[in-house]
Design an enzyme around this catalytic site. Structure first.
Site, PDB file in Angstrom:
ATOM      1  N   GLU A   1      10.307  -8.766  -3.008  1.00  0.00           N
ATOM      2  CA  GLU A   1      10.866  -7.495  -2.522  1.00  0.00           C
ATOM      3  C   GLU A   1      10.199  -7.225  -1.185  1.00  0.00           C
ATOM      4  OE1 GLU A   1      13.249  -5.810  -3.886  1.00  0.00           O
ATOM      5  OE2 GLU A   1      13.350  -6.668  -5.894  1.00  0.00           O
ATOM      6  N   LEU A   2      10.962  -7.374  -0.094  1.00  0.00           N
ATOM      7  CA  LEU A   2      10.338  -7.405   1.233  1.00  0.00           C
ATOM      8  C   LEU A   2      10.802  -6.242   2.115  1.00  0.00           C
ATOM      9  CD1 LEU A   2      10.690 -11.277   1.639  1.00  0.00           C
ATOM     10  CD2 LEU A   2       8.826  -9.990   0.575  1.00  0.00           C
TER      11      LEU A   2
ATOM     12  N   LYS B   1      -2.547  -7.695  -8.443  1.00  0.00           N
ATOM     13  CA  LYS B   1      -3.379  -7.692  -7.232  1.00  0.00           C
ATOM     14  C   LYS B   1      -2.833  -6.586  -6.356  1.00  0.00           C
ATOM     15  CE  LYS B   1      -4.094  -8.707  -3.332  1.00  0.00           C
ATOM     16  NZ  LYS B   1      -4.408  -7.706  -2.289  1.00  0.00           N
ATOM     17  N   PRO B   2      -3.486  -5.407  -6.404  1.00  0.00           N
ATOM     18  CA  PRO B   2      -2.976  -4.311  -5.572  1.00  0.00           C
ATOM     19  C   PRO B   2      -3.347  -4.536  -4.112  1.00  0.00           C
ATOM     20  CG  PRO B   2      -4.975  -3.618  -6.720  1.00  0.00           C
ATOM     21  CD  PRO B   2      -4.714  -5.051  -7.134  1.00  0.00           C
TER      22      PRO B   2
ATOM     23  N   CYS C   1      10.264   1.296   1.948  1.00  0.00           N
ATOM     24  CA  CYS C   1      11.114   0.156   2.301  1.00  0.00           C
ATOM     25  C   CYS C   1      12.588   0.549   2.281  1.00  0.00           C
ATOM     26  CB  CYS C   1      10.849  -0.996   1.352  1.00  0.00           C
ATOM     27  SG  CYS C   1      11.055  -0.536  -0.372  1.00  0.00           S
TER      28      CYS C   1
ATOM     29  N   GLY D   1       6.029  -6.692  -0.507  1.00  0.00           N
ATOM     30  CA  GLY D   1       5.249  -6.572   0.725  1.00  0.00           C
ATOM     31  C   GLY D   1       6.093  -6.979   1.916  1.00  0.00           C
ATOM     32  N   SER D   2       5.431  -7.404   2.968  1.00  0.00           N
ATOM     33  CA  SER D   2       6.149  -7.711   4.204  1.00  0.00           C
ATOM     34  C   SER D   2       6.877  -9.059   4.095  1.00  0.00           C
ATOM     35  CB  SER D   2       5.159  -7.766   5.366  1.00  0.00           C
ATOM     36  OG  SER D   2       4.261  -8.839   5.162  1.00  0.00           O
TER      37      SER D   2
ATOM     38  N   TRP E   1       0.802  -1.236   0.000  1.00  0.00           N
ATOM     39  CA  TRP E   1       0.000   0.000   0.000  1.00  0.00           C
ATOM     40  C   TRP E   1       0.830   1.279   0.000  1.00  0.00           C
ATOM     41  CZ3 TRP E   1       1.911   1.953   4.413  1.00  0.00           C
ATOM     42  CH2 TRP E   1       2.218   1.072   5.473  1.00  0.00           C
ATOM     43  N   ASN E   2       2.135   1.184   0.249  1.00  0.00           N
ATOM     44  CA  ASN E   2       2.864   2.443   0.489  1.00  0.00           C
ATOM     45  C   ASN E   2       3.106   3.255  -0.782  1.00  0.00           C
ATOM     46  OD1 ASN E   2       4.708   0.399  -0.251  1.00  0.00           O
ATOM     47  ND2 ASN E   2       6.404   1.530   0.641  1.00  0.00           N
TER      48      ASN E   2
ATOM     49  N   GLU F   1      11.250  -3.543  11.539  1.00  0.00           N
ATOM     50  CA  GLU F   1      10.833  -2.505  10.588  1.00  0.00           C
ATOM     51  C   GLU F   1       9.711  -1.669  11.214  1.00  0.00           C
ATOM     52  OE1 GLU F   1       8.656  -3.641   6.998  1.00  0.00           O
ATOM     53  OE2 GLU F   1      10.066  -2.431   5.842  1.00  0.00           O
TER      54      GLU F   1
HETATM   55  P1  NAD Z   1       1.685  -7.223   3.190  1.00  0.00           P
HETATM   56  O1  NAD Z   1       2.690  -8.306   3.127  1.00  0.00           O
HETATM   57  O2  NAD Z   1       0.772  -7.179   4.335  1.00  0.00           O
HETATM   58  O3  NAD Z   1       0.752  -7.251   1.882  1.00  0.00           O
HETATM   59  C1  NAD Z   1       1.282  -7.147   0.589  1.00  0.00           C
HETATM   60  C2  NAD Z   1       0.295  -7.721  -0.404  1.00  0.00           C
HETATM   61  O4  NAD Z   1       0.170  -9.117  -0.203  1.00  0.00           O
HETATM   62  C3  NAD Z   1      -1.121  -7.151  -0.300  1.00  0.00           C
HETATM   63  O5  NAD Z   1      -1.605  -6.916  -1.600  1.00  0.00           O
HETATM   64  C4  NAD Z   1      -1.892  -8.282   0.377  1.00  0.00           C
HETATM   65  O6  NAD Z   1      -3.269  -8.297   0.058  1.00  0.00           O
HETATM   66  C5  NAD Z   1      -1.193  -9.495  -0.213  1.00  0.00           C
HETATM   67  N1  NAD Z   1      -1.326 -10.733   0.556  1.00  0.00           N
HETATM   68  C6  NAD Z   1      -1.594 -10.894   1.887  1.00  0.00           C
HETATM   69  N2  NAD Z   1      -1.611 -12.214   2.199  1.00  0.00           N
HETATM   70  C7  NAD Z   1      -1.322 -12.887   1.057  1.00  0.00           C
HETATM   71  C8  NAD Z   1      -1.177 -14.265   0.743  1.00  0.00           C
HETATM   72  N3  NAD Z   1      -1.313 -15.227   1.668  1.00  0.00           N
HETATM   73  N4  NAD Z   1      -0.874 -14.603  -0.533  1.00  0.00           N
HETATM   74  C9  NAD Z   1      -0.710 -13.664  -1.479  1.00  0.00           C
HETATM   75  N5  NAD Z   1      -0.837 -12.328  -1.240  1.00  0.00           N
HETATM   76  C10 NAD Z   1      -1.148 -11.956   0.028  1.00  0.00           C
HETATM   77  O7  NAD Z   1       2.527  -5.875   3.040  1.00  0.00           O
HETATM   78  P2  NAD Z   1       1.985  -4.381   3.160  1.00  0.00           P
HETATM   79  O8  NAD Z   1       1.668  -4.118   4.592  1.00  0.00           O
HETATM   80  O9  NAD Z   1       0.954  -4.142   2.128  1.00  0.00           O
HETATM   81  O10 NAD Z   1       3.276  -3.530   2.729  1.00  0.00           O
HETATM   82  C11 NAD Z   1       4.261  -3.082   3.620  1.00  0.00           C
HETATM   83  C12 NAD Z   1       5.505  -3.933   3.479  1.00  0.00           C
HETATM   84  O11 NAD Z   1       5.972  -3.904   2.136  1.00  0.00           O
HETATM   85  C13 NAD Z   1       6.668  -3.429   4.311  1.00  0.00           C
HETATM   86  O12 NAD Z   1       7.259  -4.518   4.969  1.00  0.00           O
HETATM   87  C14 NAD Z   1       7.630  -2.851   3.280  1.00  0.00           C
HETATM   88  O13 NAD Z   1       8.983  -2.856   3.662  1.00  0.00           O
HETATM   89  C15 NAD Z   1       7.382  -3.726   2.121  1.00  0.00           C
HETATM   90  N6  NAD Z   1       7.810  -3.092   0.875  1.00  0.00           N
HETATM   91  C16 NAD Z   1       8.936  -3.560   0.264  1.00  0.00           C
HETATM   92  C17 NAD Z   1       9.399  -2.954  -0.887  1.00  0.00           C
HETATM   93  C18 NAD Z   1      10.642  -3.440  -1.585  1.00  0.00           C
HETATM   94  O14 NAD Z   1      10.862  -3.052  -2.719  1.00  0.00           O
HETATM   95  N7  NAD Z   1      11.470  -4.269  -0.964  1.00  0.00           N
HETATM   96  C19 NAD Z   1       8.698  -1.872  -1.421  1.00  0.00           C
HETATM   97  C20 NAD Z   1       7.557  -1.422  -0.777  1.00  0.00           C
HETATM   98  C21 NAD Z   1       7.113  -2.043   0.386  1.00  0.00           C
END
Ligand code: NAD
Length: 511
Positions: free
Chosen positions: A247-248, A175-176, A281, A225-226, A151-152, A380
């Site tokens: 990319e976490l 899938k946003p 991130c 994501g996370s 979401w960021n 984080e």
């Molecule tokens: P999140 O992991 O909670 O969610 C990310 C995405 O995954 C969402 O679209 C969510 O709906 C989906 N999702 C959730 N459960 C799933 C599953 N079981 N299977 C498949 N998809 C699923 O992360 P967030 O809170 O949206 O984003 C914040 C995190 O993203 C932070 O940790 C940040 O560091 C990281 N991030 C990393 C980068 C990078 O380039 N390394 C860039 C931006 C953000």
């Protein structure tokens, strides 16, 4: 489902998600939660569209992305309004990154994809068996790519990864994040307006269950994501034996040496720790400062951060410096890190609490007297906080910077560039910048990706597009020894000669 002819209209029978403006608390839209059957329908459409898309000349594909680049600027007000309303970030943050990066990326991949994907000749002179042959590598589209985003940065880390995947000849389903889906839906509209064939790019709105269903359909998954979710994605991809790129999270350290340009370092610390409300991130999440300049540095940074204006960006460009906390639970995480640090002896020099009033804001915060027993220094935080720790040597700073499960991004600040570079090589991090931070992300031919629990693989650069392809190695025989030579009765003779030949070439060991 909302909008255009390119997105299959599905029932959304499994509920809807409300999209909120985090800066005001207002409900601005709702989107459906797609289930596995809905996602399968999108996938069938994507697979039907992909072969013709892949068969197009790469320049014909590029032309669509160049048109999209222009569209971004022709429609910049709408793009910015959409991003700002669903994230509560400032116009400047949305302009610099969401709009700016995406527009640059559209042009970059349109221009460079052809070069990154063209056939690569491989010399065959290493082995005499292959005399007279020609070998090369092809990069073939993988088919259907799934992109799951956070979401960021609803454009940068979501649609941004779809661009090279599509330029490589794949269909893509994005899938946003359930928190910020509206910007992605706008990208569907943009790509349709710019002439992308139906089915090549679709958006599947929904939550984690929709993301999981997507992994069940695609040939490759790109996830941002996370770390916690990334691990689940990797397991699901392993079960299907499809490639996954992750990319976490990160805990990006800044190291300030005693000889650094302190004004620049302090400005950068304030800017990059608070940019996008600290929800980056690759921001500055923690700082280590050498003792002789520590007090001065802390003073300068705190002065800067104390002056920042925070609030709803409703007043438009230039009205606020730091926006909202986008994701509801994130405010709790940020606050818990601050409370934990204070309970263990840290001092808050400015901020340190949720901002009272409407909307979801956390005050820009500086913490000192911190150490690695505190979550603020090891986990984080992903919010507008900057913990600053005093160190007594560069070696201590490097050891502390490396004392992390993450390894995404780091920065070193010194006037001695040679020393800066030498220290950079000792950091366990996918990216290190000397005397700047984050801007490596704007250099799209430079790979970016995390070590340790910050990810698998990279985005940007040659790998940033080749990862969406399968390689095919082709070996063509132009002329060959008569095959009869390898058959009885000459077999023994040929084999002995070959051994002699090998001995002549390699008998003294590889040099
Ligand atoms: P999140 O992991 O909670 O969610 C990310 C995405 O995954 C969402 O679209 C969510 O709906 C989906 N999702 C959730 N459960 C799933 C599953 N079981 N299977 C498949 N998809 C699923 O992360 P967030 O809170 O949206 O984003 C914040 C995190 O993203 C932070 O940790 C940040 O560091 C990281 N991030 C990393 C980068 C990078 O380039 N390394 C860039 C931006 C953000």
């Amino acid at each position: 489902m909302a909008s255009s002819g390119q997105t299959v209209v599905v029932n959304g029978e499994h509920g809807t998600i409300g999209v909120e403006n985090p800066a005001t608390g207002e409900l601005i839209s709702t989107v459906p939660v797609l289930d596995a059957a809905d996602v399968a329908a999108l996938a069938a459409r994507a697979r039907a569209a992909q072969p013709a898309w892949a068969a197009r000349d790469i320049e014909a594909r590029a032309a669509i992305f160049r048109r999209a680049q222009k569209w971004m600027f022709d429609n910049s007000e709408r793009v910015l309004a959409t991003v700002v309303s669903e994230t509560g970030k400032t116009y400047e943050d949305a302009n610099l990154t969401d709009l700016g990066y995406t527009a640059v990326a559209l042009g970059f991949w349109a221009k460079r994809a052809g070069r990154y994907l063209r056939d690569e000749r491989v010399p065959v002179r290493d082995n005499p068996l292959n005399l007279g042959k020609r070998a090369f590598i092809r990069h073939v589209p993988i088919g259907l790519v799934g992109v799951i985003g956070p979401w960021n940065y609803p454009l940068v880390n979501s649609f941004g990864d779809c661009i090279p995947a599509m330029m490589a000849g794949n269909s893509v389903i994005l899938k946003p994040s359930e928190v910020t889906p509206l910007s992605s839906l706008l990208m569907v509209e943009m790509m349709e307006a710019c002439g992308l064939p139906d089915g090549v790019f679709q958006v599947a709105t929904g939550d984690g269950s929709t993301g999981a269903a997507l992994i069940g359909e695609v040939d490759s998954i790109m996830f941002t994501g996370s770390t916690r979710t990334g691990r689940k994605v990797a397991v699901a991809a392993a079960e299907r034996l499809i490639p996954c790129h992750l990319e976490l999270g990160g805990k990006d350290p800044m190291i300030v040496l005693a000889d650094a340009d302190l004004d620049r370092a302090a400005n950068a610390a304030a800017f990059y720790s608070m940019l996008n409300g600290g929800q980056i991130c690759i921001s500055i999440e923690r700082a280590y400062v050498e003792a002789p300049v520590y007090d001065q540095f802390v003073g300068k940074v705190t002065d800067q951060i104390r002056k920042l204006r925070q609030g709803p960006p409703g007043g438009g460009v230039g009205t606020v410096d730091v926006g909202a906390v986008i994701f509801p639970p994130q405010a709790e995480i940020v606050d818990s890190h601050v409370r934990d640090a204070v309970a263990k002896g840290a001092r808050v020099l400015t901020g340190g609490q949720r901002r009272p009033g409407a909307g979801r804001f956390y005050e820009p915060t500086v913490l000192v007297d911190v150490d690695h027993t505190m979550a603020a220094m090891t986990e984080e935080t992903f919010g507008p906080t900057l913990p600053i720790m005093k160190v007594h040597s560069a070696d201590e700073a490097v050891a502390l910077a490396n004392d992390s499960i993450y390894g995404l991004q780091a920065s070193i600040w010194t006037k001695d560039l040679q020393r800066g570079e030498a220290l950079a090589r000792r950091l366990q991090s996918g990216v290190v910048t000397v005397n700047d931070a984050l801007l490596n992300y704007t250099q799209l031919n430079l790979p970016m990706g995390g070590w340790k629990q910050s990810g698998l693989g990279t985005r940007h650069g040659a790998d940033g597009i080749r990862k969406y392809t399968k390689t095919q190695s082709v070996m063509v025989t132009r002329f060959a020894l008569k095959k009869e030579l390898f058959m009885f009765p000459y077999k023994g003779w040929v084999s002995r000669s070959l051994l002699g030949f090998y001995r002549l070439l390699y008998g003294r060991g590889e040099r």
